[in-house]
Design an enzyme around this catalytic site. Structure first.
Site, short mmCIF file in Angstrom:
data_model
loop_
_atom_site.label_atom_id
_atom_site.label_comp_id
_atom_site.label_asym_id
_atom_site.label_seq_id
_atom_site.Cartn_x
_atom_site.Cartn_y
_atom_site.Cartn_z
CG ASN A 75 7.22 12.37 -7.69
OD1 ASN A 75 7.27 12.14 -8.43
ND2 ASN A 75 8.47 13.60 -7.05
CB CYS A 109 2.09 17.22 2.94
SG CYS A 109 2.20 15.42 3.25
CG ASP A 125 14.74 16.52 -1.21
OD1 ASP A 125 14.52 17.29 -2.60
OD2 ASP A 125 13.80 15.51 -0.67
CB CYS A 151 1.88 -7.14 -13.43
SG CYS A 151 3.38 -5.41 -12.86
#
Length: 245
Positions: free
Chosen positions: A129, A185, A60, A241
Site C-alpha cells: 500500500n 492481488c 506484518d 521532489c
C-alpha cells in the site's frame, strides 16, 4: 569471526571473491527489516536467512489465509490462522536456526516506525500500500538507511534501491505522493512466479547493499513475465521532489 561450521555452511558464497569471509561477516553482523510477509516478503526473507543475514526484523499485522498459499511460499497449510510473522519465523528457523529474528505482529505506522527500525542497516519494502511506502521512504531519507522497494501485480513487477547515498533518487521522485488507485492481488490477480522473481531481486539488492556491491541505485528494473521482457531504466533525483530535493 566466523566459526568453522559457518565457513562450511556458507562455503558456496564465501568462495566468491566478491563476498569472501569478510563479506560473510558483514552479513552476519547486519540487520535487515522486511516490511510485509506476503508474496514479495516471503521469497525475500527466505534468501536473506539462507544467506546468513544475522538479524532479521519481520513486520506484518496479517494472518495466513488459504488464498495466500498460491504465492506466499514461506507459509504452509499448517500456518493457516497464524500471524504471518510467526509463520515466517518458524519457517526461517528451519532454514537457518543460528540467525536472530524479531517478529512484529503489528502495522508499521508513524508512531512506531522509529522504534521498530532504529537498528536496521537496510529496509526491504515488501508492503502492498502507498501510505506504508511513503512512510518508509521518509524514514529512510531521515535516517540515511537504504530502502529496497518493489511491487508486483498480474504478470508484472519492478524493483529498485532508493536513498543509498545523498545523490540517490527517492521513492517520491518516481511516484509522486498524490491520489493513487490501489491495485491488489485480490482484485487484479497475480501470477505466482512474479512475486518469487521480484522478492528474490529484493534479497539480492539488500545483500549487495550490505556487501557494498553494485546495486540498482539510480535505476528501475521492470519484469514482464507474460511477454518475457526485462527492462532497466535510469532514474534521476527530482529537483521538485518534496521529500528529498
Amino acid at each position: 569471526m566466523l566459526s568453522d561450521q559457518e565457513l562450511i555452511h556458507y562455503s558456496r558464497q564465501v568462495i566468491l571473491s566478491e563476498i569472501d569471509e569478510a563479506g560473510q561477516l558483514k552479513l552476519k553482523t547486519s540487520t535487515v527489516a522486511v516490511i510485509g510477509l506476503g508474496g514479495l516478503g516471503s521469497s525475500c526473507a527466505l534468501y536473506l536467512a539462507a544467506a546468513g543475514v544475522g538479524n532479521l526484523i519481520l513486520v506484518d499485522f496479517d494472518q495466513v489465509e488459504s488464498s495466500n498459499l498460491q504465492r506466499q511460499i514461506i507459509h504452509s497449510c499448517e500456518s493457516l490462522g497464524l500471524s504471518k510473522v510467526v509463520s515466517a519465523e518458524k519457517r526461517l528457523k528451519t532454514i537457518n536456526p543460528d540467525i536472530k529474528i524479531e517478529s512484529v505482529n503489528s502495522k508499521i505506522e508513524k508512531n512506531n516506525v522509529e522504534t521498530l527500525l532504529q537498528k536496521v542497516d537496510v529496509i526491504v519494502d515488501a508492503s502492498d500500500n502507498y501510505p506504508t511506502r511513503y512512510l518508509l521512504n521518509n524514514y529512510s531519507l531521515n535516517q540515511g538507511v537504504p530502502l529496497v522497494h518493489a511491487s508486483a501485480i498480474k504478470f508484472n513487477g519492478h524493483v529498485t534501491t532508493f536513498n543509498l547515498k545523498p545523490s540517490s533518487p527517492c521513492y517520491e521522485c518516481l511516484f509522486e505522493n498524490n491520489n493513487h488507485n490501489e491495485e491488489s492481488c485480490e482484485s487484479q490477480g497475480v501470477f505466482p512466479p512474479i512475486v518469487g522473481v521480484i522478492g528474490s531481486m529484493q534479497a539480492s539488492e539488500a545483500l549487495k547493499v550490505i556487501l557494498e556491491l553494485n546495486t540498482l541505485d539510480g535505476h528501475y528494473q521492470t519484469f514482464d513475465l507474460l511477454n518475457n521482457k526485462i527492462n532497466t531504466f535510469k532514474l534521476s533525483k527530482s529537483s521538485n521532489c518534496p521529500s528529498c530535493s
